[in-house]
Each structure stands twice: as structure tokens, then as C-alpha cells.
Design an enzyme around this catalytic site. Structure first.
Site, mmCIF file in Angstrom:
data_model
loop_
_atom_site.group_PDB
_atom_site.id
_atom_site.type_symbol
_atom_site.label_atom_id
_atom_site.label_comp_id
_atom_site.label_asym_id
_atom_site.label_seq_id
_atom_site.Cartn_x
_atom_site.Cartn_y
_atom_site.Cartn_z
ATOM 1 N N MET A 1 -13.949 -0.825 -2.996
ATOM 2 C CA MET A 1 -14.607 -1.706 -2.022
ATOM 3 C C MET A 1 -14.910 -0.931 -0.735
ATOM 4 O O MET A 1 -15.184 -1.525 0.306
ATOM 5 C CB MET A 1 -13.729 -2.917 -1.721
ATOM 6 C CG MET A 1 -13.504 -3.789 -2.960
ATOM 7 S SD MET A 1 -13.099 -5.484 -2.569
ATOM 8 C CE MET A 1 -11.598 -5.282 -1.640
ATOM 9 N N GLY A 2 -14.826 0.402 -0.791
ATOM 10 C CA GLY A 2 -15.147 1.209 0.383
ATOM 11 C C GLY A 2 -13.999 1.278 1.375
ATOM 12 O O GLY A 2 -12.860 0.978 1.039
ATOM 13 N N HIS B 1 -8.061 6.412 -2.407
ATOM 14 C CA HIS B 1 -9.314 6.465 -3.167
ATOM 15 C C HIS B 1 -9.657 7.909 -3.546
ATOM 16 O O HIS B 1 -10.120 8.182 -4.652
ATOM 17 C CB HIS B 1 -10.479 5.904 -2.335
ATOM 18 C CG HIS B 1 -10.329 4.464 -1.942
ATOM 19 N ND1 HIS B 1 -10.154 4.063 -0.642
ATOM 20 C CD2 HIS B 1 -10.336 3.324 -2.671
ATOM 21 C CE1 HIS B 1 -10.079 2.746 -0.583
ATOM 22 N NE2 HIS B 1 -10.178 2.262 -1.809
ATOM 23 N N LYS C 1 -1.309 1.292 -7.183
ATOM 24 C CA LYS C 1 -1.069 0.479 -5.982
ATOM 25 C C LYS C 1 -1.362 -0.998 -6.263
ATOM 26 O O LYS C 1 -0.657 -1.884 -5.801
ATOM 27 C CB LYS C 1 -1.955 1.040 -4.867
ATOM 28 C CG LYS C 1 -2.388 0.087 -3.799
ATOM 29 C CD LYS C 1 -1.334 -0.052 -2.730
ATOM 30 C CE LYS C 1 -1.830 -0.816 -1.529
ATOM 31 N NZ LYS C 1 -2.475 -2.067 -1.827
ATOM 32 N N SER D 1 -3.739 1.856 2.417
ATOM 33 C CA SER D 1 -4.596 0.727 2.047
ATOM 34 C C SER D 1 -5.673 0.549 3.108
ATOM 35 O O SER D 1 -5.435 0.786 4.302
ATOM 36 C CB SER D 1 -3.748 -0.553 1.964
ATOM 37 O OG SER D 1 -4.578 -1.697 2.008
ATOM 38 N N ARG E 1 -6.597 -2.126 4.158
ATOM 39 C CA ARG E 1 -6.170 -3.247 5.004
ATOM 40 C C ARG E 1 -5.139 -2.819 6.059
ATOM 41 O O ARG E 1 -4.852 -3.597 6.966
ATOM 42 C CB ARG E 1 -5.621 -4.387 4.140
ATOM 43 C CG ARG E 1 -6.732 -5.100 3.375
ATOM 44 C CD ARG E 1 -6.248 -6.363 2.675
ATOM 45 N NE ARG E 1 -7.361 -7.171 2.219
ATOM 46 C CZ ARG E 1 -7.781 -7.248 0.948
ATOM 47 N NH1 ARG E 1 -7.178 -6.551 0.004
ATOM 48 N NH2 ARG E 1 -8.798 -8.032 0.627
HETATM 49 P P1 AMP Z 1 -10.008 -1.054 -3.221
HETATM 50 O O1 AMP Z 1 -11.131 -0.344 -2.525
HETATM 51 O O2 AMP Z 1 -8.897 -1.435 -2.311
HETATM 52 O O3 AMP Z 1 -10.494 -2.166 -4.109
HETATM 53 O O4 AMP Z 1 -9.379 0.014 -4.187
HETATM 54 C C1 AMP Z 1 -10.156 0.725 -5.113
HETATM 55 C C2 AMP Z 1 -9.230 1.454 -6.053
HETATM 56 O O5 AMP Z 1 -8.405 2.352 -5.300
HETATM 57 C C3 AMP Z 1 -8.277 0.505 -6.803
HETATM 58 O O6 AMP Z 1 -8.166 0.939 -8.144
HETATM 59 C C4 AMP Z 1 -6.977 0.672 -6.061
HETATM 60 O O7 AMP Z 1 -5.839 0.423 -6.842
HETATM 61 C C5 AMP Z 1 -7.061 2.138 -5.656
HETATM 62 N N1 AMP Z 1 -6.172 2.395 -4.517
HETATM 63 C C6 AMP Z 1 -6.145 1.744 -3.330
HETATM 64 N N2 AMP Z 1 -5.142 2.220 -2.557
HETATM 65 C C7 AMP Z 1 -4.529 3.188 -3.277
HETATM 66 C C8 AMP Z 1 -3.413 4.054 -3.041
HETATM 67 N N3 AMP Z 1 -2.723 4.023 -1.905
HETATM 68 N N4 AMP Z 1 -3.043 4.908 -4.021
HETATM 69 C C9 AMP Z 1 -3.739 4.960 -5.193
HETATM 70 N N5 AMP Z 1 -4.790 4.178 -5.471
HETATM 71 C C10 AMP Z 1 -5.185 3.307 -4.538
#
Ligand code: AMP
Length: 292
Positions: A30-31, A37, A149, A185, A187
Site C-alpha cells: 500500500m506504499g 517492504h 508481520k 510499519s 502506521r
Molecule cells: P502494506 O503496505 O502494509 O500492506 O504491506 C505490504 C507488504 O509488506 C505485506 O506483505 C506486509 O506484511 C509486508 N510488511 C509490512 N511491514 C513489514 C515488516 N516490518 N517486515 C516484513 N514485511 C512487512
């Protein structure tokens, strides 16, 4: 690196790569990209010859009152990160491009979506699986990469791909943490420095769980109570859930107890979700409870 805004353009780029025999990797995000990431992108670059990163804040996985509007969208910085990491295509569709007409078709994984985050976010996983199914159909990757995560999300997507015979492999990469243990994260950007310090209690509570299981504690309620005690050291933390579940079925379980299969112990997932200020943060660890 190409930036594709339409489904047709990303498909054409992938088609050209595939015709050269390249193995296609997809990293859905989601950027607001960070080192978590980047670790997924690095895994994709290692295992594949052509890497697509999607950046799409998917409205259908946000419930009413959640942070869809204010979710950070630093596109230029994200593109720079992708360029440096060796990404071939960044797919950045608009909501209109991804949902061209009213969406009448949903992918819903049962059971696995009912516990943990599914309890307070009833439409969340339906949105996640639907958008991932769309991305898998658009990009047709050989491998898609997700992070531990978001353990429940990764397990749910793996199950969707298996149940629907999707012709791809789902790889789950380890959680990347700050040196103080806080899971990285997007967030975390919502937190003040003080709140970030409080948030380190999340990983401390998970470590406590591991210690207790390793020391032979057999009853989840005792462990969960200790974990809650750690989290309650910070008044800014409101606990959404603290749970210990079977790492396959995501159902509550006592570590070391007999599983339905008759197997003792096995992998358990300790999972925590808390609210701190405006942020809802989740984290988890896998613990092997079969040793003791
Ligand atoms: P998101 O942009 O938050 O939807 O995350 C995109 C991908 O990155 C998802 O598969 C998450 O599980 C992964 N991700 C987010 N934070 C982490 C982290 N700290 N370590 C490993 N993978 C992550």
C-alpha cells in the site's frame, strides 16, 4: 524502471518479460515504503528475473472510520526506493482503475479470517483477498511475496491461492524490526516519539510469551495474562487482542496441549493488536512449542 498506471500497460510489460523467459515476482504493497517492504523486494529480486511492485491503498479492506483517507501516500519517495532496489515495474493504479465498475465479485476465505484481526475488522480480509486475487490475475506472477508481520493476511492469501488453484507460489518473508524490537510499519508514522517508545512493549510482550513457552508453561491464559501485564505498563496502549493460536488453523490453543490431530505442541502464533493514539498496530511471533 517503468511506472504503469493502467492494467493494460502492466500486463504488456509483464508479457514482454515473460516472452523472454523471465520469472515474474510480485510484491503487493500500500506504499509508504520502508525497510520491511524493501526486504520483500530484495527477496523478489533474488528469486525472480522481473519484479513488479504494486502500490495501491485498497479501499475495500478499510472499514468505516478506519484510516483510508489519511493513509500516507508519498509516491515520489516510494518510486525512488523501488528504483534503488532494482524493481522493474511499479504498478500504481487509481481506485477507478482497479474497481472499474461496482464490485460484485468477492473472494472470501472462511474460518482463517474469523479470529484475531477478523474479530474487529469484519470486511478487512475480504478486501485483501479480493484485491490480491485481482493483482494476481493482472500481473500473473510466478511468485508473490508477503510479510510475516501480517501473519494472518499471509496465511489467508496462501490458502486462497491453494484453494483456488492459482498458478503461483506465495513466499512469506520474516518481519523486519527496529533495533528496539518494534516491527517496522507504515502506521508507525502516526506515532509521537513517546508513543513509539510505548510501542516497544508489543515485542516485549511477545518475547515474554516465547520465554514462558520455552520454560514449559502449558496454559495460554497464564501467558496471555503476563503479556497483558507488560502491555498495560503504558497507559497510551489500548489492547485490541492478545492471543495464542495454532499457526495453521489460527484457532486458540494452549501451547504443548494436544492438537486435534493428536500431535503435541507444534508451531503456535502469538499475536497482539493494540491501539496507540491514532494507530492500530499488530505484531506476532511464531513459537515452536513442540520441544518441551
Ligand atoms: P502494506 O503496505 O502494509 O500492506 O504491506 C505490504 C507488504 O509488506 C505485506 O506483505 C506486509 O506484511 C509486508 N510488511 C509490512 N511491514 C513489514 C515488516 N516490518 N517486515 C516484513 N514485511 C512487512
Amino acid at each position: 524502471m517503468e511506472v504503469a498506471k493502467t492494467i493494460e500497460s502492466v500486463r504488456a510489460l509483464v508479457k514482454a518479460a515473460r516472452s523472454k523467459g523471465k520469472k515474474i515476482g510480485l510484491v503487493p504493497t500500500m506504499g509508504a515504503l520502508h525497510i520491511g517492504h524493501i526486504s520483500l523486494i530484495e527477496a523478489a529480486v533474488k528469486k525472480c528475473d522481473f519484479v513488479v511492485v504494486s502500490i495501491f491503498v485498497n479501499p475495500t479492506q478499510f472499514g468505516p472510520g478506519e484510516d483510508f483517507e489519511k493513509y500516507p501516500r508519498p509516491l515520489d519517495a516510494d518510486l525512488e526506493i523501488c528504483r534503488k532496489a532494482g524493481v522493474d515495474v511499479v504498478f500504481v493504479p487509481t481506485v477507478k482503475e482497479m474497481y472499474r465498475s461496482e464490485n460484485l465479485t468477492w473472494v472470501n476465505v472462511e474460518k482463517l479470517t474469523e479470529s484475531l484481526c477478523g474479530q474487529s475488522r469484519p470486511i478487512h480480509f475480504r478486501g485483501v483477498t479480493t484485491v490480491c486475487a485481482k493483482l494476481f490475475n493482472i500481473v500473473a506472477p510466478d511468485i508473490a511475496f508477503f510479510g510475516q508481520k501480517d501473519a494472518q493476511q499471509a496465511i489467508v492469501i496462501k490458502r486462497m491461492a491453494a484453494d483456488l488453484n492459482m498458478p503461483l507460489e506465495v513466499v512469506i518473508c520474516p518481519t523486519v524490526r527496529e533495533p528496539n524490537g518494534l516491527a517496522v510499519s507504515s502506521r508507525n508514522k502516526y506515532l509521537t516519539e513517546e508513543q513509539k517508545k510505548d510501542a516497544t512493549l508489543i515485542y516485549k510482550s511477545l518475547q515474554k510469551c516465547r520465554e514462558m513457552i520455552d520454560a514449559g508453561t502449558t496454559d495460554s491464559e497464564t501467558i496471555i495474562a503476563e503479556m497483558r501485564k507488560i502491555l498495560s505498563q503504558a497507559p497510551s496502549i489500548a489492547i485490541e487482542y492478545v492471543n495464542i493460536v495454532d499457526a495453521g488453523a489460527l484457532q486458540a490453543i494452549d501451547p504443548h496441549a494436544c492438537l486435534p490431530t493428536g500431535r503435541r505442541g507444534g508451531k503456535v502464533l502469538a499475536a497482539v493488536a493494540v491501539r496507540i493514539g491514532p494507530a492500530c498496530l499488530i505484531d506476532n511471533i511464531l513459537v515452536d512449542a513442540s520441544k518441551k
